[in-house]
Design an enzyme around this catalytic site. Sequence first.
Site, PDB file in Angstrom:
ATOM      1  CD  GLU A 125      -3.092  -1.071   2.150  1.00  0.00           C
ATOM      2  OE1 GLU A 125      -3.002  -0.268   3.105  1.00  0.00           O
ATOM      3  OE2 GLU A 125      -4.075  -1.816   1.985  1.00  0.00           O
ATOM      4  CD  GLU A 174      -3.797  -5.859   3.134  1.00  0.00           C
ATOM      5  OE1 GLU A 174      -4.652  -5.178   3.723  1.00  0.00           O
ATOM      6  OE2 GLU A 174      -2.573  -5.613   3.164  1.00  0.00           O
TER       7      GLU A 174
HETATM    8  O1  AHR Z   1      -5.102  -5.881   7.069  1.00  0.00           O
HETATM    9  C1  AHR Z   1      -5.015  -4.719   7.845  1.00  0.00           C
HETATM   10  C2  AHR Z   1      -4.312  -3.587   7.133  1.00  0.00           C
HETATM   11  O2  AHR Z   1      -5.082  -3.172   6.048  1.00  0.00           O
HETATM   12  C3  AHR Z   1      -2.980  -3.914   6.518  1.00  0.00           C
HETATM   13  O3  AHR Z   1      -1.944  -3.799   7.419  1.00  0.00           O
HETATM   14  C4  AHR Z   1      -2.844  -2.882   5.442  1.00  0.00           C
HETATM   15  O4  AHR Z   1      -2.088  -3.332   4.364  1.00  0.00           O
HETATM   16  C5  AHR Z   1      -4.266  -2.533   5.079  1.00  0.00           C
HETATM   17  O5  AHR Z   1      -4.470  -1.176   5.126  1.00  0.00           O
END
Ligand code: AHR
Length: 497
Positions: A172, A291
């Site tokens: 990210e 994610e």
């Molecule tokens: O999964 C929780 C968080 O969400 C992670 O650390 C990040 O990559 C995203 O913003």
Amino acid sequence: KQANVLLDKGAVISEIDKRIYGSFIEHMGRAVYGGIYEPDHEGADEQGFRKDVISLVSQLQVPIIRYPGGNMLSAYNWEDGVGPKHERPRKLELAWRVIETNQVGTNEFADFAGKVGSEVMMAVNLGTRGIDAARNLVEYCNHPGGSYWSDLRRTHGYERPHQIKTWCLGNEMDGHWQIGQKTAEEYGRLAAETGKAMKQVDPSIELVSCGSSGSGMPTFPEWEAVTLDHTYGIADYVSLHQYFGNRDNDSQNYLASTMELEHFIHTVISVCDYLKAKKRSKKTMMLSFDEWNVWYHSNEQDQKLEPWQTAPPQLEDRYNMEDALLVGGILITFLRHADRIKMACLAQLVNVIAPIVTENGGGSWKQTIYYPYMHASVFGRGVSLQVIVSSPKFDTKDFTDVPYTDTAVVWNEGKEEVTIFALNRHLEEDVLMTFSMKDFPGYEVNEHLVLEHDDLKAANSMREERVKPHNNGQWSFQRTELEVKVNKASWNVIRLK
Ligand code: AHR
């Protein structure tokens, strides 16, 4: 209401890459410490991993686990987590403002992954670090021996290399919350050069270029266009991240939000294909949705947390029935894009926005979302078939023409099995779904699993499992037509053999 689904076994979207059922363990909250690892627990194994958690993860058949972050990655020094445990530093972990004890690191996690039958998807820090730390980590993990970093691994008790195939270039990096946030130009250059060095150490690895932190980011999708311009040659995948939440308590609208997901995926594919054309490349960039999940229940509580604790409860969402339905809808969406989505990680796996919850020193249990995730992972192996669906539609606050039903069909030719995943996201009305099964003569329904509950807010706990699947779904065959009753607000798995 009635919906019709046409199937054709010749109309294959793609072989499903099993890695779309991946997950994620970040060093944060109680994911590692108190989650997978609790050496003082009576059920811990010789390395300190909880055997009850190993069993629950194994039942999910998770093919790949992303590690070690997440936001935590962007200030992580992987060297802190290897070597004798008593020499490892306790450090301030800046992303989540906790103390990281480093008692689990690269080698221990590779062992844990082996115990649950998963591969590791390793991520390298491109926030505070760069080419050197990343290429050293590849050498440490993957080089057989005879070099400084590979021999160091051997002195740490790991004679054989871990052979980690999949590597993420940062996390990210467009996010303002990220340590070492980058512009698209800065990230693109750094990721391309880092990836180049990593592949020089081990040409067999695959790389994931960091996409936007979500489709709502102001830089989306320009971030993808600019960064991929740099990384297209070296990367094999681009990452997508998206979290969902029913913040307005509008369940009908919430359950329709896979429409937005669909749009997100289409946009990223379009940007990738634009770059393919621009570069006259033969390579098609694949997607790693590394994610995804529901994340909102714990937001308020997390604001109140005292900093600099060790493994405090963070992001401990308690999931309910409607969350499980949305998770099912997301998995169906991935299956329908099996030609481009080759990896995906449910974020996360234990305690932190997770299907599995543990009590420190106590037991462990399954959240509602455990079930659709398990069903897809266990039964969704084979090829994803193109389906032509005519379903009644409705409108919600943010979405128009939302089909009542969402469906994906998986054919496992080797096992002679067809699995239908069907979601009825309408809150009031049942739907009779008709599937044309003329291409599958002799196949019979083996079971029709259903996840449903009168109360959309019903959740599980250590004491009570209120939401769990039953095996009494209704169906009937009319010659080659399979009729399945999909109840309002239900997740259905129809398994034919
Ligand atoms: O999964 C929780 C968080 O969400 C992670 O650390 C990040 O990559 C995203 O913003």
